[in-house]
Design an enzyme around this catalytic site. Structure first.
Site, short mmCIF file in Angstrom:
data_model
loop_
_atom_site.label_atom_id
_atom_site.label_comp_id
_atom_site.label_asym_id
_atom_site.label_seq_id
_atom_site.Cartn_x
_atom_site.Cartn_y
_atom_site.Cartn_z
N ILE A 15 0.84 -1.20 0.00
CA ILE A 15 0.00 0.00 0.00
C ILE A 15 0.88 1.25 0.00
O ILE A 15 1.70 1.45 0.91
CB ILE A 15 -0.92 0.04 1.25
N ASP A 63 9.36 7.72 -1.07
CA ASP A 63 8.79 8.84 -1.83
C ASP A 63 8.56 8.32 -3.24
O ASP A 63 9.52 8.06 -3.98
CB ASP A 63 9.77 10.02 -1.83
N ASN A 84 -2.22 4.21 -3.96
CA ASN A 84 -3.07 5.20 -3.29
C ASN A 84 -2.39 6.55 -3.11
O ASN A 84 -3.06 7.59 -3.11
CB ASN A 84 -3.48 4.63 -1.92
N TYR A 109 -5.03 18.69 -11.29
CA TYR A 109 -5.44 17.53 -10.46
C TYR A 109 -6.33 16.60 -11.29
O TYR A 109 -6.10 15.38 -11.33
CB TYR A 109 -6.15 17.98 -9.18
N LYS A 125 -5.84 12.59 -12.52
CA LYS A 125 -6.75 11.49 -12.24
C LYS A 125 -7.35 10.92 -13.53
O LYS A 125 -7.67 9.74 -13.60
CB LYS A 125 -7.82 11.92 -11.23
N VAL A 135 -14.02 12.58 0.41
CA VAL A 135 -13.66 11.75 1.55
C VAL A 135 -12.94 12.65 2.56
O VAL A 135 -11.97 13.33 2.18
CB VAL A 135 -12.69 10.61 1.14
#
Ligand code: NDP
Ligand code: 8X3
Length: 258
Positions: free
Chosen positions: A11, A62, A89, A155, A159, A188
């Site tokens: 993760i 990183d 993530n 941004y 995505k 979120v």
């Protein structure tokens, strides 16, 4: 539902928010966890807590640094080398300014983390999955990968890129026993808005004012759902929003007891 017991899950961005919640949910399912983030102290603390439930290995990483990504993955101890599930993530937004007034440093951070970082990690982990003939890549995209909004040009572009990479990778590994999914959330409540607004906590809090946002746990449960389908089934994409959010523009700010 397929068991996650003793599966190895890698993760990125596990120190906070959605990544941390994924670590907690996968630990509940007794999966073995490799947790990565720049803030090693935070993932070490989390690991201490989760070690009661499962095995955890932490790495200061990183994702923007390809050499570092290659080195840490290639030097994983033998028992951690066979990664079954990669959760891409790590990511961030910077600012909500008009493109022609925006600062370029924020663009570099978003592009280098959300696109290039995800690519570096994927490039170094997926070959092992190909060799073993099994694996699952689960990307955390966003509704910003399906829509664009004012002040979100870069941004949203990152995505949209994640969305394209997800679709393309799925085709690349279709005959290799590897599944590729994306979980694409709306609002979120995590540290995301704090980071986006460079620590302006008031502005960050206002993002969620008057509505019940999703939690990291809501997203982690969706990720676990993807990971626990039987081998013949792949969840291509989950788009998940608060019940009072229709898209990036339209929300109902009236508090509801849902
Ligand atoms: P948080 O800020 O709470 O968490 C972000 C995580 O990413 C942290 O663990 C951080 O760790 C890690 N990270 C950031 N940059 C790097 C880097 N260069 N290398 C390694 N790790 C890094 O935000 P969220 O949990 O909300 O964000 C997680 C993902 O979810 C992101 O990809 C975001 O775009 C996406 N998302 C978030 C939504 C939201 O409304 N919150 C909605 C839709 C998608 P550290 O700083 O320790 O390195
Ligand atoms: C974060 C959600 O709507 O701010 O990906 O882009 S949004």
């Amino acid at each position: 539902m397929v068991s996650l017991k003793n599966k190895t899950v890698f993760i990125t961005g596990a120190s906070s928010g959605i990544g941390k919640a994924c670590a907690e949910e996968f630990a509940e399912k007794r999966a073995n966890l490799i947790l990565c983030a720049r803030r090693k102290n935070l993932i070490d603390e989390l690991a201490e807590k989760l070690k009661e439930k499962t095995k955890v290995f932490t790495i200061k990483l990183d994702v923007r640094n390809n050499n570092e990504v290659q080195k840490v993955v290639e030097s994983l101890p033998e028992e951690w080398k066979s990664i079954d599930i990669l959760i891409n993530n790590a990511g961030l937004g910077r600012g909500l300014n008009k493109l022609y007034e925006d600062n370029v440093e924020g663009w570099e951070e978003m592009i280098n983390t959300n696109i290039k970082g995800l690519l570096y990690v994927t490039r170094v982990i997926v070959p092992g999955m190909v060799n073993r003939g099994k694996g699952h890549v689960i990307n955390i995209g966003s509704i910003a990968g399906h829509e664009a909004y004012p002040g979100g040009g870069v941004y949203c572009a990152t995505k949209h890129a994640v969305n394209a990479i997800t679709k393309s990778l799925r085709m690349d590994v279709l005959d290799k026993g590897i599944r590729v999914s994306t979980v694409d959330p709306g609002m979120v409540e995590t540290n995301f808005s704090n980071v986006r607004f460079y620590g302006d906590e008031e502005r960050a809090k206002n993002t969620y004012k008057g509505l019940t946002p999703l939690t990291g746990k809501d997203i982690a449960e969706a990720v676990v759902f993807c990971a626990t389908r039987p081998p013949h089934a792949n969840i291509n994409e989950i788009i998940i929003m608060p019940s009072v959010q229709a898209n990036t523009f339209v929300t109902s700010r009236k508090q509801q007891n849902l």
